[in-house]
Design a protein around this motif. Structure first.
Motif, short mmCIF file in Angstrom:
data_model
loop_
_atom_site.label_atom_id
_atom_site.label_comp_id
_atom_site.label_asym_id
_atom_site.label_seq_id
_atom_site.Cartn_x
_atom_site.Cartn_y
_atom_site.Cartn_z
N ILE A 81 -5.74 -12.02 -90.23
CA ILE A 81 -5.70 -12.89 -91.39
C ILE A 81 -5.83 -14.02 -91.12
CG2 ILE A 81 -3.48 -13.28 -92.50
CD1 ILE A 81 -2.18 -10.69 -91.67
N PRO A 82 -6.62 -14.88 -91.73
CA PRO A 82 -6.98 -16.33 -91.63
C PRO A 82 -5.72 -16.97 -91.88
CG PRO A 82 -8.58 -15.25 -92.88
CD PRO A 82 -7.73 -14.00 -92.80
N ILE A 83 -5.12 -17.92 -90.87
CA ILE A 83 -4.18 -18.68 -91.01
C ILE A 83 -4.31 -19.68 -92.25
CG2 ILE A 83 -2.85 -20.61 -90.06
CD1 ILE A 83 -3.09 -19.31 -87.37
N ARG A 126 -3.91 -12.12 -85.50
CA ARG A 126 -4.34 -10.60 -85.29
C ARG A 126 -3.57 -9.74 -85.18
NH1 ARG A 126 -5.61 -7.64 -80.81
NH2 ARG A 126 -7.54 -6.62 -80.60
N LEU A 127 -3.41 -8.69 -86.02
CA LEU A 127 -2.20 -7.51 -85.75
C LEU A 127 -2.97 -6.26 -85.39
CD1 LEU A 127 -0.60 -7.66 -89.46
CD2 LEU A 127 -0.34 -9.22 -87.48
N ALA A 128 -2.44 -5.76 -84.33
CA ALA A 128 -3.22 -4.67 -83.72
C ALA A 128 -2.20 -3.77 -83.24
CB ALA A 128 -4.02 -5.14 -82.41
N GLY A 129 -2.53 -2.38 -83.65
CA GLY A 129 -1.42 -1.28 -83.32
C GLY A 129 -2.19 -0.09 -83.73
N ARG A 130 -1.28 1.04 -83.94
CA ARG A 130 -1.74 2.28 -84.08
C ARG A 130 -1.34 2.71 -85.53
NH1 ARG A 130 0.20 2.07 -78.77
NH2 ARG A 130 -1.36 2.73 -77.50
N PHE A 131 -2.36 3.57 -86.40
CA PHE A 131 -1.76 3.88 -87.61
C PHE A 131 -2.34 5.37 -87.65
CE2 PHE A 131 -5.98 1.96 -87.74
CZ PHE A 131 -6.69 3.14 -88.72
N ARG A 132 -1.74 6.07 -88.80
CA ARG A 132 -1.89 7.51 -88.78
C ARG A 132 -3.40 7.62 -89.62
NH1 ARG A 132 0.71 11.65 -87.56
NH2 ARG A 132 2.57 10.46 -87.19
#
Length: 220
Positions: free
Chosen positions: A124-126, A106-112
């Motif tokens: 992303i399924p491993i 699981r990628l979590a963060g901020r984007f414009r």
């Protein structure tokens, strides 16, 4: 929200203060290395790597779902590059959180988005991570989202070689790439910055803060 501030110890002198987000941003831009020493408001010392490995402030939890999930590992990282089609991965800015949970990354963060920043996540399924490559503190993933399509490649900066190796160990089914890295100069072992480049980066941050304070005083 975490308001703790730190000074950077540089050649016997301290510069700053800076908050966690600023320090991590300088680490992403390689103005700081993981080994640089920070001094907290209580006088305690820690390295940039120690700070990055500390638990993230609770407010950084985009789009929390009500479903239960087992978090097996957490990493601070940044996205260096995404190449190819497949998953819709936002162009994350700055630091992101990588979680290993329930057979997904699981990628979590901020984007414009528009004129501002939005918080988001992608899972992303491993099982779809078919290749992995560790280069220093960086990890390149090869994703097979559709057997009929080419690999989608994602390059991540984990800030320390130990974190990069640990993340790769959570991908036991991923095999090495059979061809050289195609993502260009980003996916190489990072070099430590010189003192001159560090002073320039820190001076730039101080200049921006000074201009903001000057504008604030003129307005109010």
């Amino acid at each position: 929200m975490d308001q703790t501030i730190y000074h950077v110890l540089l050649e016997g002198r301290t510069v700053g203060p800076y908050d966690r987000r600023t320090i991590v941003g300088m680490r992403i831009k390689k103005a700081l290395t993981s080994d640089h020493v920070l001094i907290g408001t209580d006088g305690g010392q820690l390295t940039v790597a120690d700070l990055i490995h500390q638990p993230r402030p609770a407010s950084f939890n985009p789009e929390r779902s009500g479903s239960f999930s087992v978090v097996q590992a957490r990493f601070s990282a940044s996205v260096l590059q995404v190449e190819g089609r497949g998953l819709d991965i936002p162009r994350f800015k700055g630091e992101i959180e990588v979680r290993v949970q329930n057979n997904v990354l699981r990628l979590a963060g901020r984007f414009r988005q528009g004129l501002g920043l939005k918080e988001g996540r992608v899972k992303i399924p491993i099982k779809d991570v078919v290749h992995a490559r560790v280069t220093g503190s960086q990890v390149e993933l090869g994703l097979r989202c559709d057997p009929a399509k080419k690999l989608q490649r994602v390059a991540l900066e984990l800030f320390t070689p130990e974190s990069a190796m640990e993340l790769a160990q959570w991908l036991p089914a991923a095999t090495p790439f059979t061809e050289p890295a195609p993502l260009g100069p980003d996916l190489v072992a990072p070099r430590g910055p010189s003192a001159h480049s560090l002073y320039i980066a820190l001076a730039g941050v101080a200049l921006v803060i000074g201009l903001m304070l000057l504008l604030y005083r003129r307005v109010y």
